[in-house]
Each structure stands twice: as structure tokens, then as C-alpha cells.
Enzyme design. Structure first.
Site, PDB file in Angstrom:
ATOM      1  N   PHE A   1     -26.038  11.614   1.175  1.00 32.31           N
ATOM      2  CA  PHE A   1     -26.160  10.424   2.036  1.00 32.31           C
ATOM      3  C   PHE A   1     -26.858  10.864   3.319  1.00 32.31           C
ATOM      4  O   PHE A   1     -26.371  11.730   4.033  1.00 32.31           O
ATOM      5  CB  PHE A   1     -24.801   9.812   2.390  1.00 32.31           C
ATOM      6  CG  PHE A   1     -24.944   8.624   3.310  1.00 32.31           C
ATOM      7  CD1 PHE A   1     -25.274   7.372   2.811  1.00 32.31           C
ATOM      8  CD2 PHE A   1     -24.798   8.760   4.686  1.00 32.31           C
ATOM      9  CE1 PHE A   1     -25.452   6.272   3.663  1.00 32.31           C
ATOM     10  CE2 PHE A   1     -24.971   7.662   5.545  1.00 32.31           C
ATOM     11  CZ  PHE A   1     -25.290   6.419   5.026  1.00 32.31           C
TER      12      PHE A   1
ATOM     13  N   ASP B   1     -28.494  18.593   7.037  1.00 34.33           N
ATOM     14  CA  ASP B   1     -27.945  17.379   7.656  1.00 34.33           C
ATOM     15  C   ASP B   1     -26.491  17.680   8.010  1.00 34.33           C
ATOM     16  O   ASP B   1     -25.618  17.667   7.140  1.00 34.33           O
ATOM     17  CB  ASP B   1     -28.070  16.205   6.671  1.00 34.33           C
ATOM     18  CG  ASP B   1     -27.430  14.915   7.216  1.00 34.33           C
ATOM     19  OD1 ASP B   1     -26.675  14.983   8.205  1.00 34.33           O
ATOM     20  OD2 ASP B   1     -27.683  13.846   6.618  1.00 34.33           O
TER      21      ASP B   1
ATOM     22  N   LYS C   1     -23.229  11.794  15.023  1.00 29.75           N
ATOM     23  CA  LYS C   1     -21.805  11.421  15.101  1.00 29.75           C
ATOM     24  C   LYS C   1     -21.007  11.967  16.293  1.00 29.75           C
ATOM     25  O   LYS C   1     -20.863  11.276  17.278  1.00 29.75           O
ATOM     26  CB  LYS C   1     -21.126  11.725  13.759  1.00 29.75           C
ATOM     27  CG  LYS C   1     -21.612  10.750  12.661  1.00 29.75           C
ATOM     28  CD  LYS C   1     -20.709  10.707  11.455  1.00 29.75           C
ATOM     29  CE  LYS C   1     -21.023   9.499  10.580  1.00 29.75           C
ATOM     30  NZ  LYS C   1     -22.010   9.724   9.524  1.00 29.75           N
TER      31      LYS C   1
HETATM   32  C1  LIG Z   1     -23.262   9.091   9.071  1.00 27.65           C
HETATM   33  C2  LIG Z   1     -24.276   9.945   8.419  1.00 27.65           C
HETATM   34  C3  LIG Z   1     -25.650   9.676   8.522  1.00 27.65           C
HETATM   35  C4  LIG Z   1     -26.177   8.431   9.207  1.00 27.65           C
HETATM   36  O1  LIG Z   1     -25.854   8.421  10.557  1.00 27.65           O
HETATM   37  P1  LIG Z   1     -25.930   7.035  11.386  1.00 27.65           P
HETATM   38  O2  LIG Z   1     -25.582   7.448  12.782  1.00 27.65           O
HETATM   39  O3  LIG Z   1     -24.946   6.105  10.775  1.00 27.65           O
HETATM   40  O4  LIG Z   1     -27.310   6.542  11.287  1.00 27.65           O
HETATM   41  C5  LIG Z   1     -26.541  10.555   7.940  1.00 27.65           C
HETATM   42  N1  LIG Z   1     -26.107  11.664   7.304  1.00 27.65           N
HETATM   43  C6  LIG Z   1     -24.799  11.960   7.186  1.00 27.65           C
HETATM   44  C7  LIG Z   1     -24.391  13.202   6.481  1.00 27.65           C
HETATM   45  C8  LIG Z   1     -23.844  11.102   7.717  1.00 27.65           C
HETATM   46  O5  LIG Z   1     -22.546  11.376   7.574  1.00 27.65           O
END
Ligand SMILES: *Cc1c(COP(=O)(O)O)cnc(C)c1O
Length: 389
Positions: free
Chosen positions: A128, A213, A242
Site C-alpha cells: 500500500f 516506504d 504519518k
Molecule cells: C498511510 C500510508 C501511505 C499513505 O499516506 P497518506 O498520508 O495517507 O497519503 C503510504 N504508504 C504507507 C505504507 C502508509 O501506511
């Protein structure tokens, strides 16, 4: 009738206040927060140092755009470079934007290097990476993409934790391989360190960039500031968001000096990216992190959390299975026909906030400042719920 677009499955609860681990709703009911706004509020809610930094910056300079420099973003970039061992930082406002920047950087880096054929962004099954088109195209879950087609071309997938698959798929046409060291949304699936090491080697051989990521698993959630420190493999590009601003919207894409040549003046931008107030919040977060030795605190709580989760799985084998995760990011799988969503809703009714994750799991991602007693109280509720099933 609410005028909010109905794109979320929100619980029927209105939150009005938070302090530390406790959140209060509009009825005055209090909750012990074990999801932290999806792994965002590392220091808990309304932390005085964050509040003071935000208030002070708000009286000084709220917005300057990127036509000019300002001190909070420059200082934060220095701090992040120091803590990540990477060289250059691009600021944006969210995780998906950080990944979008990483994807654009990778494509243009290869293009500038005379390799326009190296354009594939290779991602993992179960990934994701966000909801904008680039990040979405790199996200494997079909449900997020349904009806939004066509997706941008030049994205591919390789099975998570499968080194042989990676050897086959990470070929000369790959611009970058993007992977979460721990896949958050799809169920808190931890990467095998050997898989990340193989990725590092293959990227070095082919010239592809390695992107981690760490939006959910980084920024201290695994104890160390970067998730990659726990896996012993360093990426060329790192994305975070986050928890970075402890709840204020800020994302960052960090990269090595070599990779940074991909984006040059005019190539990419963001009006609000690196805005002074979120940067001030992030700086306060980093300062408190050091002052309170949050790293040692998280590593000690990690042991306590996973011991408690294993005990739950052992005590209630018909309801819970062995946990997955690391640091203060965990998934407790729920055994069918029981449903994680129903258990999370019941826990909320009993005053504890959890999330769900893929694989029918309860997701646990509390503020990093949580105590053992608070962890015990939260897990006790999961035990009580299991007894009643
Ligand atoms: C939450 C998340 C995203 C997206 O971040 P947003 O701030 O909601 O755009 C991308 N990658 C990972 C692994 C995430 O947990």
C-alpha cells in the site's frame, strides 16, 4: 445531513479532545488510544511541546511558499539527514505525496542518466503506497483501483519476501523497487531481512533505485528512528509521513546525493510542502524523542506488547492467532468466523481504540509513549471480548 463526502467508513463517534493516550468523544466518553490516528500521534495527543512549537511558529510565520527559504524547513531537513544518513530532503504534506515524489524522482533519475528504458516501478504484492495515481498504481490491492482505470503504465509487482521472484522481476527495465519494510495496511507483514538485502544487491547490479516506504513503520515506531536500521539495509530513497509531525500534516522524501540529481529546479513542487508550522511540530517531536530516550522506551515496550499478544493467542486459540509485527506496530490475526472489524468495534464500545489490518487482523499502533500498564489494560479488553465470544 452531513455535507462531508461519504468516502470513509467512519465509526459513529465524534472526537473532541485528546490528551496523552486518552481521547474524549462528544458524549464525554473516554477511550484509551491504541491506534494513534493510524500510527501518527507518536507522542500522544496534545503533547505540550508540540502545542507550544505550533503556537509559537503560528505567531511568527505560517506560510512562505517555496519561492523563499525559511528556517524550520532548513533545520528539519538537516535533522532528518543526520538521523537517516541520507543527503537530501523534499517536503510535502502526506505519505502518498512522498511516494509520488519518490516515483517521479526515480523515473527522471534514470531518464537523466541516459536510461529512458528503465522506467518500471516495481512494487510488492500486498503493498500500500497511497491513493494518488502514481502511488495507487504501485499499490497491489485491486479494490483500491477498481473503477479508476486506466492506471498509469510502467508499474509491476513481485511477490513479497520471494527472493527468486525478485531476481526474475528486477530486470534492466526497472527504474526503482519500492517496498515497505513492514507492510502496514495489508496486515503488518514484516519483510525478511534477506529479502531486503537481496533487493539492495539487485538494485546495485541493475542500477535501479531502492525505495523504502517507511510512512507507517518509520519515524520511531520500531524503536530506531528509521525502520531500515532494524533490517540492516539502507535504501537510496526513503519516504516518511504519518508520525513525523505528530499529527500535523507533513511528508518527506529523502534520498542520497546521487539519486537527488533526478529532480532539478522546476521538476517537482508543492505549495504547502515543508510549511513552517508542520516543520516546527516535527522538530519538537524529534527534540522530545531525544530528551525522553523514546528509542529505549519503545524497544522495552515491544517485548511487553508481543509477550501479551502471544499470551492472548495462546489463551484464546479459537479467536486469536500468533501476532505479527515489530516495535509498536502489531497485528493480532482473528480466527474465522470471528471478524477483526467486530472485535475492534466491541473494543471501542469498551473504551479502547484499535484499527483493523489486512488478513482479518486487529492492528495495534499506539502512541509510542504508552506504558506497560496501558498496554496491559488494552490487551485485557481483547481478552474479555474473546471470553464473551
Ligand atoms: C498511510 C500510508 C501511505 C499513505 O499516506 P497518506 O498520508 O495517507 O497519503 C503510504 N504508504 C504507507 C505504507 C502508509 O501506511
Amino acid at each position: 445531513m452531513s455535507h462531508l463526502l461519504q468516502n470513509y467508513r467512519r465509526a459513529d463517534v465524534t472526537m473532541v479532545r485528546g490528551e496523552g493516550l486518552i481521547v474524549t468523544d462528544s458524549e464525554g466518553k473516554t477511550y484509551l488510544d491504541c491506534i494513534a490516528g493510524i500510527a501518527c500521534c507518536a507522542l500522544g495527543h496534545a503533547h505540550p511541546a508540540i502545542a507550544a512549537a505550533v503556537a509559537e511558529q503560528a505567531t511568527k510565520l505560517v506560510h512562505a511558499s517555496n519561492l523563499f527559504g525559511h528556517e524550520p524547513s532548513a533545520t528539519l531537513a538537516d535533522e532528518l539527514a543526520k538521523r537517516t544518513d541520507l543527503d537530501r530532503v523534499f517536503f510535502c504534506n502526506s505519505g502518498t505525496e512522498a511516494n509520488e515524489a519518490a516515483i517521479k524522482l526515480a523515473r527522471k533519475y534514470q531518464w537523466r542518466a541516459g536510461h529512458p528504458e528503465k522506467l518500471t516501478i516495481l512494487a510488492c504484492t500486498g503493498s500500500f503506497h497511497g491513493r494518488t495515481f502514481g502511488a495507487l498504481a504501485a499499490t497491489s490491492t485491486e479494490a483500491y483501483k477498481e473503477g479508476f482505470g486506466p492506471m498509469p503504465a510502467g508499474f509491476g509487482f513481485t511477490p513479497f519476501n520471494d527472493i527468486d521472484g525478485l531476481k526474475k522481476n528486477l530486470d534492466g527495465n526497472v527504474a526503482a523497487f519500492i517496498v515497505e519494510p513492514i507492510q502496514g495496511e495489508s496486515g503488518v507483514n514484516v519483510a525478511d531481512p534477506a529479502f531486503l538485502l537481496a533487493a539492495r544487491k539487485l538494485c546495485d547490479e541493475t542500477g535501479a533505485l531502492l525505495i523504502f516506504d517507511e510512512i507507517q513503520c518509520g519515524s520511531g515506531r520500531l524503536g530506531t528512528f528509521c525502520a531500515y536500521e532494524r533490517f540492516g539495509v539502507k535504501p537510496d530513497v526513503l519516504t516518511m509521513a504519518k508520525a513525523l509531525g505528530n499529527g500535523l500534516p507533513i511528508g518527506a522524501m529523502l534520498c542520497t546525493e546521487a539519486a537527488s540529481t533526478g529532480l532539478q529546479p522546476g521538476d517537482h513542487g508543492s505549495t504547502f510542502g515543508g510549511s513552517p508550522v508542520p516543520c516546527a511540530a516535527a522538530l519538537a517531536h524529534l527534540r522530545v524523542r531525544d530528551e525522553t530516550d523514546l528509542q529505549a522506551h519503545v524497544l522495552a515496550r515491544e517485548e511487553h506488547l508481543f509477550a501479551g499478544l502471544h499470551a492472548l493467542a495462546n489463551a484464546h486459540p479459537g479467536v486469536y492467532a500468533a501476532p505479527r509485527g515489530m516495535g509498536l506496530l502489531a497485528a493480532l490475526p482473528v480466527v474465522a468466523p470471528h471478524e477483526a472489524g467486530a472485535i475492534v468495534a466491541e473494543a471501542r464500545a469498551r473504551g479502547v481504540l484499535f484499527g483493523t489490518a489486512g488478513g482479518n487482523s486487529v492492528r495495534i499502533a499506539p502512541p509510542l509513549v504508552i506504558t506497560d500498564a496501558q498496554l496491559d489494560a488494552a490487551l485485557a479488553v481483547l481478552g474479555e471480548i474473546a471470553k464473551g465470544l
